[in-house]
Write a protein that holds these residues in place. Structure first.
Motif, PDB file in Angstrom:
ATOM      1  N   GLY A 164      -3.503  -0.369 -11.962  1.00 49.03           N
ATOM      2  CA  GLY A 164      -2.911   0.149 -10.954  1.00 49.03           C
ATOM      3  C   GLY A 164      -2.117   1.086 -10.914  1.00 49.03           C
ATOM      4  O   GLY A 164      -1.646   2.246 -10.303  1.00 49.03           O
ATOM      5  N   ALA A 165      -1.021   1.086 -11.938  1.00 52.22           N
ATOM      6  CA  ALA A 165       0.214   1.936 -12.077  1.00 52.22           C
ATOM      7  C   ALA A 165      -0.217   2.810 -13.271  1.00 52.22           C
ATOM      8  O   ALA A 165       0.803   3.356 -13.794  1.00 52.22           O
ATOM      9  CB  ALA A 165       1.350   0.990 -12.330  1.00 52.22           C
ATOM     10  N   PRO A 169      -6.311   4.249 -12.489  1.00 57.66           N
ATOM     11  CA  PRO A 169      -6.164   3.469 -11.334  1.00 57.66           C
ATOM     12  C   PRO A 169      -7.551   3.085 -10.490  1.00 57.66           C
ATOM     13  O   PRO A 169      -7.400   2.347  -9.564  1.00 57.66           O
ATOM     14  CB  PRO A 169      -4.905   3.793 -10.456  1.00 57.66           C
ATOM     15  CG  PRO A 169      -5.181   5.376 -10.573  1.00 57.66           C
ATOM     16  CD  PRO A 169      -5.786   5.574 -11.980  1.00 57.66           C
ATOM     17  N   GLN A 174      -4.894   0.142  -3.013  1.00 58.51           N
ATOM     18  CA  GLN A 174      -3.603   0.805  -3.017  1.00 58.51           C
ATOM     19  C   GLN A 174      -2.602  -0.215  -2.762  1.00 58.51           C
ATOM     20  O   GLN A 174      -1.577  -0.167  -3.207  1.00 58.51           O
ATOM     21  CB  GLN A 174      -3.733   1.934  -1.999  1.00 58.51           C
ATOM     22  CG  GLN A 174      -2.257   2.700  -1.821  1.00 58.51           C
ATOM     23  CD  GLN A 174      -1.952   3.551  -3.135  1.00 58.51           C
ATOM     24  OE1 GLN A 174      -2.712   4.323  -3.381  1.00 58.51           O
ATOM     25  NE2 GLN A 174      -0.683   3.379  -3.696  1.00 58.51           N
ATOM     26  N   ARG A 177      -1.665  -1.560  -5.947  1.00 59.32           N
ATOM     27  CA  ARG A 177      -0.873  -0.468  -6.988  1.00 59.32           C
ATOM     28  C   ARG A 177       0.617  -0.174  -6.354  1.00 59.32           C
ATOM     29  O   ARG A 177       1.402  -0.227  -7.509  1.00 59.32           O
ATOM     30  CB  ARG A 177      -1.493   1.104  -6.833  1.00 59.32           C
ATOM     31  CG  ARG A 177      -3.079   0.968  -7.134  1.00 59.32           C
ATOM     32  CD  ARG A 177      -3.559   2.584  -6.791  1.00 59.32           C
ATOM     33  NE  ARG A 177      -4.757   2.735  -6.858  1.00 59.32           N
ATOM     34  CZ  ARG A 177      -5.323   3.743  -6.844  1.00 59.32           C
ATOM     35  NH1 ARG A 177      -4.782   4.835  -6.781  1.00 59.32           N
ATOM     36  NH2 ARG A 177      -6.703   3.766  -6.762  1.00 59.32           N
TER      37      ARG A 177
END
Length: 453
Positions: A164-165, A169, A174, A177
């Protein structure tokens, strides 16, 4: 296409056919991004049949000196008989049972002797599983939710907390993340800033103690350790590459800084699938039966302690005890580096082709005629190495690389540097490079190496 490039494509024709078939059957045409065809020159993508020592045989019958050695997993050489024989003997007695085996006792005892900074260990089959397990333990132990990753180091896990980073992603919510933040290697102030911004929310800091190209600055690792002790986050060292390459006991033993948890893989089994999570008893027991806390579901998988992986690790550990494997890699790496620097300088390319890093984990860097890092020039270099019998995404060596292997490599680099010099003089790889340049293994879009374009 010119006649010279016609020749090299023909030499890899069967590999090319198999690679096209792989793209029809397997997303990305490989099961690991770093092994993808987009990491190699178009139409020159060797598909491997077998390996022996530091050389591999491809589907067209080409024998190639290999570097990278199974994404840094092979330190003793391909098909290394003591490891292969140990695995075969173990497999003949059964590989998976409904209770633990004696292999698990012996492997755990041996690992903790090798890594005396850890109190407990749990084995698994891949690196991502153990890094994710470390993060779960850290969150459970601290009651915090954020993870700080060293953003100047490339990879820690295929799981959502890390991807996610990353530059890929897609598919990660979100909310997930937002739970991963970054800091820079050798920059204590950047880590302090993260801690200040997210007061008492950082559960874990995960990082490599060092990489092949960057050593820790004086006081940096000690400073991270002090911040962990002061702030209360769990310090995790990723020893996937450094473990068994820097030292059998890992980079933590080289630099004298002990993490709370460490994660291991790659060279543990000389290419066989085995990884490990190790660390302090009070953390590890959160996934055990000696705790009153809510338990972490820790590395419970069907194949985690398969006897073949345990046997591979024990055979590797035997070899490391019987001879100085790390010392051999460093010695051969020094020879390789010296020869390559001479070859590059001889072509007048010392300002454009760099040979960098720790002797046991060398890499090369490529710059264009303006002195800027260049994927096109990298691709040309890889292409010309393949033309002369060397398969090299990197220059990561093994203890199986002989003086003859090194000599072959030096001559290949000498020839590749001459072609590179032509491109530098012309200011372009046009007319010399076959197909499109390679692209980063972790990137958001298939372009610039999308199929069918």
């Amino acid at each position: 296409m010119n006649a010279v490039n016609d020749d090299i494509v023909n030499r890899f024709a069967e590999s090319g056919r198999l690679q096209r078939r792989l793209h029809e059957l397997v997303p990305g045409g490989a099961h690991t991004n770093a092994r993808g065809s987009d990491q190699y020159p178009e139409q020159i993508t060797p598909v491997i049949v077998r390996g022996e020592g530091a050389r591999v045989l491809d589907a067209d019958g080409n024998w190639l000196v290999e570097y990278g050695m199974g994404l840094k997993a092979v330190t003793l050489g391909h098909g290394y008989r003591p490891v292969v024989d140990a695995v075969c003997r173990a497999a003949a007695d059964g590989v998976n049972f409904s209770r633990p085996t004696v292999w698990e006792v012996e492997a755990a005892e041996r690992f903790l002797q090798m890594v005396p900074t850890a109190d407990m260990v749990k084995f698994a089959k891949n690196g991502s599983d153990v890094t994710t397990a470390a993060i779960k333990l850290a969150r459970a132990a601290t009651g915090r939710d954020l993870v700080a990753v060293c953003r100047t180091q490339p990879f820690f896990s295929v799981d959502d907390w890390f991807m996610g980073a990353s530059a890929m992603p897609a598919g990660v919510p979100q909310a997930v993340r937002d739970l991963t933040v970054g800091f820079a290697y050798n920059d204590l102030d950047s880590l302090r800033a993260v801690l200040d911004e997210h007061q008492r929310r950082i559960a874990a800091v995960i990082m490599e103690a060092a990489t092949g190209t960057v050593e820790p600055a004086p006081g940096f690792l000690e400073g991270v350790r002090e911040l962990a002790d002061r702030d209360g986050f769990v310090l995790v060292f990723d020893e996937m590459i450094s473990g068994m390459r820097w030292s059998p006991s890992g980079a933590q033993s080289v630099y004298g800084v002990t993490p709370d948890l460490s994660t291991w893989g790659k060279a543990l089994g000389n290419g066989f699938s085995v990884s490990a999570l190790a660390g302090k008893r009070e953390l590890m027991e959160l996934g055990g039966l000696n705790t009153d806390a809510s338990r972490v579901f820790l590395l419970s998988n069907t194949h985690g302690a398969e006897t073949t992986g345990m046997a591979a690790y024990l055979a590797v550990a035997d070899d490391y005890e019987q001879r100085d494997v790390v010392g051999i890699m460093e010695s051969q790496g020094e020879k390789l580096k010296a020869g390559l620097l001479e070859a590059v300088a001889g072509a007048g390319m010392a300002d454009h082709i760099a040979i960098l890093g720790r002797p046991s984990a060398l890499v090369f860097g490529t710059k264009d005629n303006e002195g800027k890092p260049s994927q096109a020039f990298r691709t040309l270099f890889i292409q010309e190495l393949l033309r002369h019998g060397v398969l090299a995404q990197s220059l990561v060596i093994s203890a199986a690389h002989t003086d003859d292997d090194i000599e072959t490599t030096v001559e290949a680099v000498r020839a590749a540097s001459a072609v590179y010099a032509e491109a530098i003089a012309a200011g372009t790889t046009d007319g010399l490079l076959l197909g499109r340049p390679v692209a980063p293994a972790i990137r958001e879009f298939a372009a610039p190496r999308r199929l069918g374009v």
